[in-house]
Design a protein around this motif. Structure first.
Motif, PDB file in Angstrom:
ATOM      1  N   ASP A 102      25.411  65.926  25.175  1.00  0.00           N
ATOM      2  CA  ASP A 102      26.856  66.070  25.000  1.00  0.00           C
ATOM      3  C   ASP A 102      27.361  67.337  25.688  1.00  0.00           C
ATOM      4  O   ASP A 102      28.367  67.296  26.398  1.00  0.00           O
ATOM      5  N   ILE A 103      26.672  68.443  25.501  1.00  0.00           N
ATOM      6  CA  ILE A 103      27.073  69.703  26.131  1.00  0.00           C
ATOM      7  C   ILE A 103      27.077  69.542  27.645  1.00  0.00           C
ATOM      8  O   ILE A 103      28.027  69.938  28.325  1.00  0.00           O
ATOM      9  N   TYR A 104      26.030  68.940  28.176  1.00  0.00           N
ATOM     10  CA  TYR A 104      25.900  68.768  29.625  1.00  0.00           C
ATOM     11  C   TYR A 104      27.098  67.996  30.191  1.00  0.00           C
ATOM     12  O   TYR A 104      27.732  68.440  31.150  1.00  0.00           O
ATOM     13  N   TYR A 105      27.399  66.856  29.609  1.00  0.00           N
ATOM     14  CA  TYR A 105      28.476  66.028  30.164  1.00  0.00           C
ATOM     15  C   TYR A 105      29.855  66.634  29.934  1.00  0.00           C
ATOM     16  O   TYR A 105      30.757  66.435  30.743  1.00  0.00           O
ATOM     17  N   GLN A 106      30.030  67.394  28.852  1.00  0.00           N
ATOM     18  CA  GLN A 106      31.293  68.104  28.671  1.00  0.00           C
ATOM     19  C   GLN A 106      31.454  69.156  29.759  1.00  0.00           C
ATOM     20  O   GLN A 106      32.516  69.268  30.375  1.00  0.00           O
ATOM     21  N   LEU A 107      30.396  69.929  30.012  1.00  0.00           N
ATOM     22  CA  LEU A 107      30.465  70.963  31.046  1.00  0.00           C
ATOM     23  C   LEU A 107      30.631  70.365  32.432  1.00  0.00           C
ATOM     24  O   LEU A 107      31.353  70.896  33.265  1.00  0.00           O
ATOM     25  N   LYS A 108      29.968  69.238  32.662  1.00  0.00           N
ATOM     26  CA  LYS A 108      30.040  68.583  33.974  1.00  0.00           C
ATOM     27  C   LYS A 108      31.473  68.158  34.300  1.00  0.00           C
ATOM     28  O   LYS A 108      31.867  68.119  35.458  1.00  0.00           O
ATOM     29  N   SER A 109      32.265  67.896  33.284  1.00  0.00           N
ATOM     30  CA  SER A 109      33.646  67.505  33.543  1.00  0.00           C
ATOM     31  C   SER A 109      34.493  68.689  34.033  1.00  0.00           C
ATOM     32  O   SER A 109      35.564  68.487  34.598  1.00  0.00           O
ATOM     33  N   TYR A 110      34.000  69.916  33.855  1.00  0.00           N
ATOM     34  CA  TYR A 110      34.728  71.109  34.297  1.00  0.00           C
ATOM     35  C   TYR A 110      34.080  71.812  35.489  1.00  0.00           C
ATOM     36  O   TYR A 110      34.742  72.565  36.203  1.00  0.00           O
ATOM     37  N   PHE A 111      32.772  71.610  35.667  1.00  0.00           N
ATOM     38  CA  PHE A 111      32.027  72.345  36.687  1.00  0.00           C
ATOM     39  C   PHE A 111      31.078  71.403  37.412  1.00  0.00           C
ATOM     40  O   PHE A 111      30.642  70.403  36.863  1.00  0.00           O
ATOM     41  N   ASP A 112      30.728  71.794  38.636  1.00  0.00           N
ATOM     42  CA  ASP A 112      29.715  71.040  39.363  1.00  0.00           C
ATOM     43  C   ASP A 112      28.360  71.273  38.710  1.00  0.00           C
ATOM     44  O   ASP A 112      27.986  72.404  38.447  1.00  0.00           O
ATOM     45  N   GLY A 113      27.659  70.201  38.473  1.00  0.00           N
ATOM     46  CA  GLY A 113      26.315  70.290  37.918  1.00  0.00           C
ATOM     47  C   GLY A 113      25.413  69.381  38.708  1.00  0.00           C
ATOM     48  O   GLY A 113      25.747  68.933  39.797  1.00  0.00           O
ATOM     49  N   GLY A 114      24.266  69.095  38.164  1.00  0.00           N
ATOM     50  CA  GLY A 114      23.319  68.214  38.831  1.00  0.00           C
ATOM     51  C   GLY A 114      23.753  66.763  38.735  1.00  0.00           C
ATOM     52  O   GLY A 114      24.891  66.452  38.395  1.00  0.00           O
ATOM     53  N   ASN A 115      22.831  65.853  39.021  1.00  0.00           N
ATOM     54  CA  ASN A 115      23.135  64.422  38.994  1.00  0.00           C
ATOM     55  C   ASN A 115      23.411  63.928  37.584  1.00  0.00           C
ATOM     56  O   ASN A 115      24.374  63.241  37.334  1.00  0.00           O
ATOM     57  N   SER A 116      22.531  64.257  36.681  1.00  0.00           N
ATOM     58  CA  SER A 116      22.688  63.897  35.284  1.00  0.00           C
ATOM     59  C   SER A 116      21.802  64.812  34.469  1.00  0.00           C
ATOM     60  O   SER A 116      20.897  65.450  35.001  1.00  0.00           O
ATOM     61  N   TYR A 117      22.056  64.877  33.200  1.00  0.00           N
ATOM     62  CA  TYR A 117      21.232  65.699  32.316  1.00  0.00           C
ATOM     63  C   TYR A 117      19.779  65.273  32.404  1.00  0.00           C
ATOM     64  O   TYR A 117      18.883  66.093  32.527  1.00  0.00           O
ATOM     65  N   PHE A 118      19.526  63.958  32.395  1.00  0.00           N
ATOM     66  CA  PHE A 118      18.153  63.469  32.412  1.00  0.00           C
ATOM     67  C   PHE A 118      17.473  63.742  33.745  1.00  0.00           C
ATOM     68  O   PHE A 118      16.301  64.090  33.789  1.00  0.00           O
ATOM     69  N   GLN A 119      18.211  63.637  34.850  1.00  0.00           N
ATOM     70  CA  GLN A 119      17.644  63.948  36.161  1.00  0.00           C
ATOM     71  C   GLN A 119      17.353  65.439  36.269  1.00  0.00           C
ATOM     72  O   GLN A 119      16.303  65.835  36.750  1.00  0.00           O
ATOM     73  N   ASP A 120      18.289  66.257  35.818  1.00  0.00           N
ATOM     74  CA  ASP A 120      18.058  67.701  35.829  1.00  0.00           C
ATOM     75  C   ASP A 120      16.847  68.071  34.975  1.00  0.00           C
ATOM     76  O   ASP A 120      16.048  68.928  35.345  1.00  0.00           O
ATOM     77  N   LEU A 121      16.708  67.427  33.820  1.00  0.00           N
ATOM     78  CA  LEU A 121      15.586  67.689  32.948  1.00  0.00           C
ATOM     79  C   LEU A 121      14.278  67.298  33.623  1.00  0.00           C
ATOM     80  O   LEU A 121      13.291  68.044  33.601  1.00  0.00           O
ATOM     81  N   ALA A 122      14.252  66.133  34.279  1.00  0.00           N
ATOM     82  CA  ALA A 122      13.045  65.695  34.994  1.00  0.00           C
ATOM     83  C   ALA A 122      12.723  66.641  36.137  1.00  0.00           C
ATOM     84  O   ALA A 122      11.565  66.995  36.338  1.00  0.00           O
ATOM     85  N   ASP A 123      13.749  67.070  36.879  1.00  0.00           N
ATOM     86  CA  ASP A 123      13.521  68.001  37.988  1.00  0.00           C
ATOM     87  C   ASP A 123      12.989  69.330  37.490  1.00  0.00           C
ATOM     88  O   ASP A 123      12.122  69.935  38.136  1.00  0.00           O
ATOM     89  N   LYS A 124      13.505  69.788  36.372  1.00  0.00           N
ATOM     90  CA  LYS A 124      13.077  71.070  35.822  1.00  0.00           C
ATOM     91  C   LYS A 124      11.610  71.003  35.377  1.00  0.00           C
ATOM     92  O   LYS A 124      10.882  71.980  35.476  1.00  0.00           O
ATOM     93  N   ASN A 125      11.176  69.841  34.893  1.00  0.00           N
ATOM     94  CA  ASN A 125       9.808  69.688  34.395  1.00  0.00           C
ATOM     95  C   ASN A 125       8.786  69.409  35.488  1.00  0.00           C
ATOM     96  O   ASN A 125       7.607  69.380  35.236  1.00  0.00           O
ATOM     97  N   ASN A 126       9.250  69.165  36.703  1.00  0.00           N
ATOM     98  CA  ASN A 126       8.315  68.903  37.819  1.00  0.00           C
ATOM     99  C   ASN A 126       7.999  70.151  38.577  1.00  0.00           C
ATOM    100  O   ASN A 126       8.539  71.123  38.591  1.00  0.00           O
TER     101      ASN A 126
END
Length: 126
Positions: A102-126
């Motif tokens: 929820d935090i991720y998608y709320q922030l994404k509506s105001y700022f540029d972020g990654g592709n999605s919370y789940f994609q960012d999470l997967a990228d961070k863990n790789n």
């Protein structure tokens, strides 16, 4: 601007410091909390899971005892409450413990972020 590490939370020590941030910073994220609040710790952990996706946001914490006048100004009667300020105005308010998604998608509506919370999470863990 360097990327947040999730552990770079800065404490706001008083109302004057908060007002200075409103004037000087383009955007920042504040967790309004209290020392004895277990839910505030949970909220901070969830925020830390997503804040790295928004390097333009610095994370701050303001505790009730340090600036009760700021809590009163924004009508905050219970904690945790999180707010995002952009150009001196509150653009997002989250009450209670919000999920990282929820935090991720709320922030994404105001700022540029990654592709999605789940994609960012997967990228961070790789």
């Amino acid at each position: 601007m360097s990327k947040n590490t999730g552990n770079e939370k800065k404490l706001i020590s008083n109302g004057e410091e908060f007002d200075r941030l409103l004037e000087e910073k383009e955007a920042f994220f504040v967790l309004f909390s209290n020392d004895s609040c277990g839910y505030c710790q949970m909220a901070e952990n969830n925020i830390n899971q997503v804040i790295d996706s928004f390097p333009q946001l610095d994370l701050y914490q303001l505790k009730l005892n340090d600036a009760p006048e700021i809590f009163e100004r924004y009508g905050i009667n219970s904690v945790p409450v999180s707010k995002v300020f952009k150009a001196g105005e509150a653009v997002y308010t989250g009450f209670g413990v919000r999920s990282p998604n929820d935090i991720y998608y709320q922030l994404k509506s105001y700022f540029d972020g990654g592709n999605s919370y789940f994609q960012d999470l997967a990228d961070k863990n790789n």
